[in-house]
Design a protein around this motif. Structure first.
Motif, PDB file in Angstrom:
ATOM      1  N   TRP A  86       8.092  67.494  25.910  1.00  0.00           N
ATOM      2  CA  TRP A  86       8.338  68.541  26.891  1.00  0.00           C
ATOM      3  C   TRP A  86       8.333  67.923  28.279  1.00  0.00           C
ATOM      4  O   TRP A  86       7.661  66.919  28.528  1.00  0.00           O
ATOM      5  CB  TRP A  86       7.270  69.630  26.804  1.00  0.00           C
ATOM      6  N   ASP A  87       9.044  68.565  29.184  1.00  0.00           N
ATOM      7  CA  ASP A  87       9.073  68.135  30.584  1.00  0.00           C
ATOM      8  C   ASP A  87       8.384  69.220  31.412  1.00  0.00           C
ATOM      9  O   ASP A  87       8.808  70.375  31.400  1.00  0.00           O
ATOM     10  CB  ASP A  87      10.525  67.953  31.038  1.00  0.00           C
ATOM     11  N   PHE A  88       7.304  68.844  32.101  1.00  0.00           N
ATOM     12  CA  PHE A  88       6.534  69.774  32.923  1.00  0.00           C
ATOM     13  C   PHE A  88       6.640  69.388  34.392  1.00  0.00           C
ATOM     14  O   PHE A  88       6.754  68.204  34.717  1.00  0.00           O
ATOM     15  CB  PHE A  88       5.047  69.759  32.520  1.00  0.00           C
ATOM     16  N   ASP A  89       6.555  70.386  35.280  1.00  0.00           N
ATOM     17  CA  ASP A  89       6.488  70.086  36.701  1.00  0.00           C
ATOM     18  C   ASP A  89       5.032  69.845  37.106  1.00  0.00           C
ATOM     19  O   ASP A  89       4.130  69.897  36.259  1.00  0.00           O
ATOM     20  CB  ASP A  89       7.137  71.197  37.539  1.00  0.00           C
ATOM     21  N   GLY A 100      11.876  71.836  30.826  1.00  0.00           N
ATOM     22  CA  GLY A 100      12.855  71.597  29.780  1.00  0.00           C
ATOM     23  C   GLY A 100      12.226  70.762  28.682  1.00  0.00           C
ATOM     24  O   GLY A 100      11.009  70.571  28.650  1.00  0.00           O
ATOM     25  N   PHE A 101      13.059  70.269  27.774  1.00  0.00           N
ATOM     26  CA  PHE A 101      12.541  69.355  26.768  1.00  0.00           C
ATOM     27  C   PHE A 101      13.581  68.315  26.390  1.00  0.00           C
ATOM     28  O   PHE A 101      14.769  68.500  26.579  1.00  0.00           O
ATOM     29  CB  PHE A 101      11.969  70.099  25.564  1.00  0.00           C
ATOM     30  N   TRP A 102      13.069  67.201  25.905  1.00  0.00           N
ATOM     31  CA  TRP A 102      13.903  66.113  25.435  1.00  0.00           C
ATOM     32  C   TRP A 102      14.080  66.273  23.934  1.00  0.00           C
ATOM     33  O   TRP A 102      13.112  66.351  23.201  1.00  0.00           O
ATOM     34  CB  TRP A 102      13.261  64.766  25.763  1.00  0.00           C
ATOM     35  N   GLN A 103      15.336  66.332  23.530  1.00  0.00           N
ATOM     36  CA  GLN A 103      15.665  66.469  22.122  1.00  0.00           C
ATOM     37  C   GLN A 103      16.090  65.103  21.598  1.00  0.00           C
ATOM     38  O   GLN A 103      16.869  64.394  22.232  1.00  0.00           O
ATOM     39  CB  GLN A 103      16.789  67.484  21.941  1.00  0.00           C
ATOM     40  N   GLN A 104      15.571  64.753  20.438  1.00  0.00           N
ATOM     41  CA  GLN A 104      15.840  63.457  19.838  1.00  0.00           C
ATOM     42  C   GLN A 104      16.721  63.660  18.610  1.00  0.00           C
ATOM     43  O   GLN A 104      16.400  64.470  17.755  1.00  0.00           O
ATOM     44  CB  GLN A 104      14.512  62.836  19.433  1.00  0.00           C
ATOM     45  N   ALA A 108      -0.369  78.211  28.695  1.00  0.00           N
ATOM     46  CA  ALA A 108       1.004  77.833  29.055  1.00  0.00           C
ATOM     47  C   ALA A 108       1.590  76.801  28.092  1.00  0.00           C
ATOM     48  O   ALA A 108       2.431  75.998  28.458  1.00  0.00           O
ATOM     49  CB  ALA A 108       1.070  77.319  30.490  1.00  0.00           C
ATOM     50  N   ASN A 109       1.147  76.841  26.848  1.00  0.00           N
ATOM     51  CA  ASN A 109       1.659  75.929  25.838  1.00  0.00           C
ATOM     52  C   ASN A 109       3.039  76.413  25.393  1.00  0.00           C
ATOM     53  O   ASN A 109       3.165  77.505  24.862  1.00  0.00           O
ATOM     54  CB  ASN A 109       0.698  75.874  24.645  1.00  0.00           C
ATOM     55  N   PRO A 110       4.093  75.612  25.589  1.00  0.00           N
ATOM     56  CA  PRO A 110       5.430  76.060  25.199  1.00  0.00           C
ATOM     57  C   PRO A 110       5.635  76.134  23.692  1.00  0.00           C
ATOM     58  O   PRO A 110       6.600  76.721  23.229  1.00  0.00           O
ATOM     59  CB  PRO A 110       6.354  75.009  25.822  1.00  0.00           C
ATOM     60  N   GLU A 111       4.719  75.562  22.925  1.00  0.00           N
ATOM     61  CA  GLU A 111       4.897  75.533  21.479  1.00  0.00           C
ATOM     62  C   GLU A 111       4.205  76.675  20.756  1.00  0.00           C
ATOM     63  O   GLU A 111       4.359  76.822  19.551  1.00  0.00           O
ATOM     64  CB  GLU A 111       4.410  74.192  20.924  1.00  0.00           C
ATOM     65  N   GLY A 112       3.415  77.482  21.429  1.00  0.00           N
ATOM     66  CA  GLY A 112       2.753  78.580  20.734  1.00  0.00           C
ATOM     67  C   GLY A 112       1.827  78.062  19.643  1.00  0.00           C
ATOM     68  O   GLY A 112       1.342  76.939  19.690  1.00  0.00           O
ATOM     69  N   ARG A 113       1.617  78.884  18.618  1.00  0.00           N
ATOM     70  CA  ARG A 113       0.750  78.504  17.494  1.00  0.00           C
ATOM     71  C   ARG A 113       1.359  79.028  16.205  1.00  0.00           C
ATOM     72  O   ARG A 113       1.781  80.173  16.123  1.00  0.00           O
ATOM     73  CB  ARG A 113      -0.637  79.101  17.711  1.00  0.00           C
ATOM     74  N   SER A 114       1.375  78.194  15.196  1.00  0.00           N
ATOM     75  CA  SER A 114       1.936  78.571  13.908  1.00  0.00           C
ATOM     76  C   SER A 114       1.163  79.735  13.299  1.00  0.00           C
ATOM     77  O   SER A 114      -0.063  79.786  13.393  1.00  0.00           O
ATOM     78  CB  SER A 114       1.895  77.376  12.950  1.00  0.00           C
ATOM     79  N   THR A 115       1.876  80.644  12.674  1.00  0.00           N
ATOM     80  CA  THR A 115       1.204  81.751  11.988  1.00  0.00           C
ATOM     81  C   THR A 115       0.477  81.253  10.748  1.00  0.00           C
ATOM     82  O   THR A 115      -0.364  81.953  10.201  1.00  0.00           O
ATOM     83  CB  THR A 115       2.212  82.843  11.582  1.00  0.00           C
TER      84      THR A 115
END
Length: 177
Positions: free
Chosen positions: A80-83, A90-94, A124-131
């Protein structure tokens, strides 16, 4: 506002994928905690036919609409790209290269071009949490219990040596040994 609502409905109806496909891709958010989609636009110029590089549209008003909400798989996330304030930029996709070039290629997707869905909004985690996170403990203990039970059954079926001492040996007080 009514004209804007009509335009949004037209754009959603003019996507190159179905709403069901979008919901199917969106449901990947549940096991991963997040799902990202790149906004891809098109110029609404009507049916362009198969030979045109311009995507076809049901509308020919010359406005810009959505072509698709392209899913960006979670397993392609490099970072992830944070300020400086901790906001997501944004994020870097591989991804694996194509053709003869099989090198890993990284592509930057700015947040302005992303629809980011997540299950939780914590720290402020952009990935949330798995159910599935809350199911880990029950799964782990069930798995271990099955392993221990299997070991117990295996030992029972294989048999435990049972030794019987004749009463003459016991009565003689061990003089036979």
């Amino acid at each position: 506002a009514k004209l804007a609502a009509v335009f949004i409905e037209e754009c959603l109806d003019d996507l190159s994928h179905t709403w069901e496909d979008l919901m199917s891709e969106l449901s990947t958010m549940l096991p991963y905690g997040w799902a990202g989609f790149e906004l891809v636009y098109k110029l609404r110029q009507g049916d362009q036919g198969d030979r045109s590089a311009t995507p076809s549209s049901k509308f020919s008003d010359g406005r810009i609409g959505w072509r698709k909400f392209a899913p960006r798989p979670q397993d392609t996330l490099a970072r992830w790209d944070f300020d400086d304030a901790g906001g997501v930029q944004g994020f870097w996709q591989q991804a694996m290269g194509t053709g003869t070039n099989k090198a890993i290629v990284e592509t930057y997707l700015p947040i302005e071009k992303l629809l980011l869905f997540k299950t939780t909004s914590r720290k402020a985690n952009p990935e949330g949490r798995s159910t599935l996170w809350s199911a880990y403990d029950p799964w782990y203990y069930r798995k271990r219990l099955r392993e221990v039970s299997a070991i117990g059954v295996e030992r029972n079926v294989a048999g435990i040596p049972k030794i019987r001492i004749p009463s003459e040996i016991i009565e003689a007080g061990g003089s036979y040994l």
